[in-house]
Design a protein around this motif. Structure first.
Motif, PDB file in Angstrom:
ATOM      1  N   ALA A  47       2.803   9.846  -3.463  1.00 40.40           N
ATOM      2  CA  ALA A  47       3.239  10.866  -2.511  1.00 40.40           C
ATOM      3  C   ALA A  47       4.092  10.254  -1.402  1.00 40.40           C
ATOM      4  O   ALA A  47       5.097  10.836  -0.978  1.00 40.40           O
ATOM      5  N   THR A  48       3.698   9.053  -0.946  1.00 44.92           N
ATOM      6  CA  THR A  48       4.463   8.383   0.102  1.00 44.92           C
ATOM      7  C   THR A  48       5.846   7.984  -0.389  1.00 44.92           C
ATOM      8  O   THR A  48       6.853   8.166   0.308  1.00 44.92           O
TER       9      THR A  48
ATOM     10  N   SER B  18       1.286   4.433  -3.194  1.00 45.01           N
ATOM     11  CA  SER B  18       1.043   5.870  -3.037  1.00 45.01           C
ATOM     12  C   SER B  18       2.248   6.653  -3.538  1.00 45.01           C
ATOM     13  O   SER B  18       3.335   6.581  -2.956  1.00 45.01           O
TER      14      SER B  18
ATOM     15  N   ALA C 119      -6.257  14.977  -2.469  1.00 48.47           N
ATOM     16  CA  ALA C 119      -6.195  13.515  -2.408  1.00 48.47           C
ATOM     17  C   ALA C 119      -7.552  12.895  -2.091  1.00 48.47           C
ATOM     18  O   ALA C 119      -7.731  11.691  -2.262  1.00 48.47           O
TER      19      ALA C 119
ATOM     20  N   GLY D 178       0.814  -1.209   0.000  1.00 47.41           N
ATOM     21  CA  GLY D 178       0.000   0.000   0.000  1.00 47.41           C
ATOM     22  C   GLY D 178       0.848   1.260   0.000  1.00 47.41           C
ATOM     23  O   GLY D 178       0.530   2.238  -0.685  1.00 47.41           O
ATOM     24  N   LEU D 179       1.932   1.247   0.754  1.00 44.56           N
ATOM     25  CA  LEU D 179       2.841   2.400   0.761  1.00 44.56           C
ATOM     26  C   LEU D 179       3.472   2.610  -0.612  1.00 44.56           C
ATOM     27  O   LEU D 179       3.601   3.741  -1.091  1.00 44.56           O
TER      28      LEU D 179
ATOM     29  N   GLY E  54      -5.290   8.523   2.566  1.00 42.25           N
ATOM     30  CA  GLY E  54      -5.196   7.117   2.171  1.00 42.25           C
ATOM     31  C   GLY E  54      -4.557   6.227   3.206  1.00 42.25           C
ATOM     32  O   GLY E  54      -4.376   5.033   2.968  1.00 42.25           O
TER      33      GLY E  54
ATOM     34  N   THR F 177       9.820   7.776  -8.231  1.00 46.72           N
ATOM     35  CA  THR F 177       8.432   7.796  -8.685  1.00 46.72           C
ATOM     36  C   THR F 177       8.280   7.726 -10.210  1.00 46.72           C
ATOM     37  O   THR F 177       7.206   7.399 -10.697  1.00 46.72           O
TER      38      THR F 177
ATOM     39  N   ILE G 233      -0.890  12.399   1.734  1.00 48.56           N
ATOM     40  CA  ILE G 233      -0.701  11.034   2.231  1.00 48.56           C
ATOM     41  C   ILE G 233      -1.781  10.638   3.224  1.00 48.56           C
ATOM     42  O   ILE G 233      -2.274   9.502   3.215  1.00 48.56           O
TER      43      ILE G 233
ATOM     44  N   ASP H  98      -6.483   3.104   4.346  1.00 48.72           N
ATOM     45  CA  ASP H  98      -6.572   1.990   3.406  1.00 48.72           C
ATOM     46  C   ASP H  98      -5.476   0.958   3.632  1.00 48.72           C
ATOM     47  O   ASP H  98      -5.590  -0.192   3.198  1.00 48.72           O
TER      48      ASP H  98
END
Length: 526
Positions: free
Chosen positions: A62-63, A60, A416, A56-57, A314, A210, A311, A317
């Motif tokens: 942004a993460t 994302s 977001a 999950g990280l 989310g 990214t 961040i 989630d």
């Protein structure tokens, strides 16, 4: 006499001068590593839960831009050290920047280095001693980080490799500062150039992680991740840090030999023959002197707020395991979790912003010790006007940065998509609610200015952070945690705003400021 004569003596002197800042900074970094290592292992009940969170990280953008990717989603160590590997490595870099700059460009700008050079000290000794100290500190930071990670329950091999990346970042930061100390003619320009260089390296890493992957290999922050400390470490990559640091030191040495003492490779621009009427006032002068720093801080805080805001929605989630869902229900659902994350982020941002306010007061202290304040006071400027101008710029600047943090976190949060049941409309007020705690800590720094110990002010917010971390880890009594002003601020938006702690901290701020002024007004300047 050798060019390096006196290096050992200057190194001992530097270590004595830094006997407060180094232990405090190391204690904070070590505690953060231990807390992250110990907390992560106990938070997840199974490997499947950890894998889902790691995936999950990574999902994302942004993460990943902020923390870097998790290359091995099955690794407990990589998940536990997600923030430490890249983001918190900046704090290691900042420590080394402060140390090297303090013993090179700051000493040269103040004229003390010229006095030292008149003794039996070689021309290369000041820079060499600063780098010797920086190397020792970098190695010690890496060792302590590794031990803290092992103590937190993570594998020894991965912990050692992780600690080595922090050592590498420290060496590179020291090398960058050594170069910028030769380029600039002032300590402030040196700090700006160094901050810009580190910022560029971090942004390159973010872009590489990214999108354009090869960019990550051009920056030491990218190497921290690519070394794969927690799964088949690439030990050879440690040579990249050493090689880059060696090149930077060699460049600094060459530049040092091509400039005059007190100058920089980038020539300082002469000021106008007649000063601007706008600078006739002490407040305007103080604001002008800190304008560049305030602009830089504003951009950094705005970017930080926007990223964290993106961040937070989310985050819920990532917590779909049974234990995590039970925790969510106890908190009140995903909206309450998002609010909790906002409060947690703002609590750290408030401490970070305190460093700006203290930097303004510390700069006033430097002006006094270097004789510039005496020049200003020789005009029609009163002592009270000079003192309170520094306090006002520090306090107003901190309030402005808190507002920016809340505003851009709200913007990022909205972009977001807000979590159901959250309160994004309270983010800006929640950020501003931290002002009294920031002000009280800054007022204590003003007290240190009155005692001619303004440089110790930087230890105050760090001490507050240590109190919070130690208090949580050891389940310390409330009175111990209550020593920190930040522990009394309502955790908006999870808690309702209350006036009592805000007014109490503000009253204490006023009392501390008046006491500091009472001492300052009766002592000699300089």
């Amino acid at each position: 006499m050798s060019a390096y004569s006196g290096t050992a003596l200057l190194t001992r002197t530097a270590l004595r001068r830094d006997r407060v800042i180094i232990p405090v900074w190391m204690a904070v970094l070590t505690l953060m590593v231990y807390a992250s290592a110990a907390g992560t292992k106990s938070f997840y009940a199974s490997e499947a839960e950890r894998v889902h969170t790691a995936e999950g990280l990574n999902a994302s953008g942004a993460t990943v831009a902020l923390y870097g990717p998790i290359l091995d989603v099955h690794s407990l160590g990589e998940l536990a050290m997600t923030k430490m590997t890249v983001l918190y490595a900046i704090f290691v870099a900042v420590l080394l920047v402060v140390l090297v700059r303090r013993h090179t460009r700051v000493e040269e700008e103040s004229g003390r280095l010229e006095l030292v050079g008149g003794t039996a000290v070689g021309a290369e000794a000041p820079t060499a001693s600063a780098l010797v100290e920086a190397t020792g500190v970098s190695l010690l930071v890496g060792v302590l980080a590794a031990l803290a990670s092992i103590g937190g329950g993570l594998p020894a091999t991965g912990s050692i490799a992780f600690g080595a990346t922090w050592t590498g970042i420290g060496l590179v930061a020291a090398g960058i500062t050594a170069v910028t100390s030769q380029l600039s003619a002032s300590a402030r320009t040196c700090a700006s150039l160094t901050a810009g260089a580190i910022g560029v390296l971090y942004v390159l890493r973010a872009i590489g992680d990214t999108s354009v992957s090869w960019l990550s290999w051009l920056t030491p922050f990218g190497w921290n991740t690519q070394l794969r400390a927690w799964s088949e470490p690439r030990w050879w990559m440690l040579l990249l840090y050493i090689g880059l640091a060696a090149v930077l030191v060699a460049v600094a040495r060459v530049l040092h030999g091509h400039r005059d003492l007190g100058s920089g490779m980038i020539a300082a621009r002469p000021g106008p023959a007649v000063g601007s009427p706008r600078l006739a006032d002490a407040l305007a002068l103080c604001l002008r002197l800190n304008a560049s720093a305030l602009i830089t801080w504003s951009l950094a805080i705005a970017a930080l707020g926007a990223v964290f805001g993106a961040i937070v929605p989310g985050f819920g989630d990532l917590l779909d395991s049974e234990s995590a869902q039970e925790m969510l229900q106890r908190l009140g659902g995903e909206g309450a979790m998002a609010d909790t994350m906002v409060a947690a982020v703002l609590s750290i941002v408030a401490i970070v912003i305190t460093f700006f306010a203290i930097s303004v007061i510390s700069h006033a202290g430097s002006d006094e010790s270097d004789g510039r304040a005496e020049t200003v006071l020789a005009t029609a400027t009163s002592r009270s006007r000079w003192y309170w101008s520094a306090v006002l710029v520090a306090f107003a600047g901190a309030l402005w940065l808190l507002f920016l943090a809340g505003l851009f976190m709200w913007i990022g949060y909205g972009a977001a998509g807000s979590a159901d049941g959250s309160h994004p409309d309270q983010i800006v007020p929640a950020a501003l609610a931290w002002a009294p705690a920031v002000w009280l800590t800054s007022a204590l720094a003003a007290g240190l200015l009155a005692l001619r110990r303004s440089s110790l002010g930087y230890a105050l917010p760090a001490l507050c952070l240590v109190i919070t971390l130690v208090g949580e880890l050891l389940e310390a009594p409330g009175w111990f945690i209550g020593i920190s002003p930040y522990s009394h601020i309502p955790q908006m938006p999870t808690e309702s705003f209350t006036w009592a702690p805000e007014l109490t901290l503000t009253a204490l701020t006023a009392a501390v400021l008046l006491s500091a002024w009472g001492w300052f007004r009766t002592r000699d300047i300089g």
